[in-house]
Motif scaffolding. Structure first.
Motif, PDB file in Angstrom:
ATOM      1  N   GLU A 106       0.816  -1.216   0.000  1.00  0.00           N
ATOM      2  CA  GLU A 106       0.000   0.000   0.000  1.00  0.00           C
ATOM      3  C   GLU A 106       0.849   1.266   0.000  1.00  0.00           C
ATOM      4  O   GLU A 106       0.375   2.342  -0.331  1.00  0.00           O
ATOM      5  CB  GLU A 106      -0.978   0.013   1.186  1.00  0.00           C
ATOM      6  N   ARG A 142     -11.248 -10.521  -7.221  1.00  0.00           N
ATOM      7  CA  ARG A 142     -11.352  -9.217  -6.542  1.00  0.00           C
ATOM      8  C   ARG A 142     -10.011  -8.823  -5.917  1.00  0.00           C
ATOM      9  O   ARG A 142      -9.669  -7.654  -5.883  1.00  0.00           O
ATOM     10  CB  ARG A 142     -12.479  -9.220  -5.515  1.00  0.00           C
ATOM     11  N   ASP A 143      -9.245  -9.795  -5.434  1.00  0.00           N
ATOM     12  CA  ASP A 143      -7.916  -9.496  -4.882  1.00  0.00           C
ATOM     13  C   ASP A 143      -6.915  -9.195  -5.990  1.00  0.00           C
ATOM     14  O   ASP A 143      -6.063  -8.315  -5.852  1.00  0.00           O
ATOM     15  CB  ASP A 143      -7.413 -10.656  -4.023  1.00  0.00           C
ATOM     16  N   GLU A 182      -7.539  -7.808  -8.747  1.00  0.00           N
ATOM     17  CA  GLU A 182      -7.860  -6.482  -9.296  1.00  0.00           C
ATOM     18  C   GLU A 182      -7.005  -5.381  -8.666  1.00  0.00           C
ATOM     19  O   GLU A 182      -6.854  -4.310  -9.239  1.00  0.00           O
ATOM     20  CB  GLU A 182      -9.343  -6.162  -9.083  1.00  0.00           C
ATOM     21  N   GLU A 183      -6.443  -5.645  -7.499  1.00  0.00           N
ATOM     22  CA  GLU A 183      -5.583  -4.668  -6.829  1.00  0.00           C
ATOM     23  C   GLU A 183      -4.388  -4.273  -7.703  1.00  0.00           C
ATOM     24  O   GLU A 183      -3.825  -3.192  -7.552  1.00  0.00           O
ATOM     25  CB  GLU A 183      -5.095  -5.209  -5.485  1.00  0.00           C
ATOM     26  N   TRP A 184      -3.982  -5.153  -8.613  1.00  0.00           N
ATOM     27  CA  TRP A 184      -2.861  -4.833  -9.501  1.00  0.00           C
ATOM     28  C   TRP A 184      -3.143  -3.606 -10.357  1.00  0.00           C
ATOM     29  O   TRP A 184      -2.221  -2.920 -10.800  1.00  0.00           O
ATOM     30  CB  TRP A 184      -2.524  -6.036 -10.390  1.00  0.00           C
ATOM     31  N   LYS A 197      -3.998  -0.819  -9.564  1.00  0.00           N
ATOM     32  CA  LYS A 197      -3.486   0.397  -8.922  1.00  0.00           C
ATOM     33  C   LYS A 197      -2.150   0.842  -9.513  1.00  0.00           C
ATOM     34  O   LYS A 197      -1.800   2.004  -9.435  1.00  0.00           O
ATOM     35  CB  LYS A 197      -3.252   0.162  -7.425  1.00  0.00           C
TER      36      LYS A 197
END
Length: 132
Positions: A55, A77-78, A80-82, A84
């Protein structure tokens, strides 16, 4: 994630988690020599991952991203954090299997990678994959 364990509890936690990923052959699960050799490596890996603060990473790239994932290993869904860290196109391609799904799908994955370099057409689907 690794704090608060005494050394024996920590070793058991690391073993259980590593076994859950599914990459250790059945015949090695109770092999003391195997664990004596590899447990320190697995423990070090988990320790590094637990200390890294994703983060706090402040960068973005416009390089197109293609993510291979398995819903049973890491949910979409996890993954998808890429997004960012990428400004451009982000494709997510789901494969069946556990943490080591690459072993079962290496040919399909190779076709996808080759297609990324040889075809500028977005949205192309590849046999054996589900494009989302």
């Amino acid at each position: 994630e690794l704090t608060g364990y005494d050394p024996e509890e920590l070793d058991e936690w690391v073993k259980e988690r590593t076994i859950r990923f599914g990459g250790i052959p059945e015949k090695l699960l109770e092999n003391k020599s195997f664990w004596r050799m590899y447990l320190p490596l697995y423990r070090a890996d988990y320790g590094l991952i637990g200390k890294y603060r994703f983060e706090e990473l402040d960068l973005k790239t416009d390089v197109p991203l293609t993510v291979f994932y398995s819903e049973t290993d890491t949910p979409r869904r996890d993954m998808e954090e890429w997004k960012k860290y990428f400004i451009g196109e982000c494709d997510f391609i789901e494969f069946s299997g556990n943490h080591f799904f690459i072993q079962e799908h290496q040919e399909e994955m190779a076709r996808v990678i080759k297609g990324c370099f040889s075809s500028p057409v977005a949205g192309t689907s590849f046999p054996g994959t589900a494009r989302a």
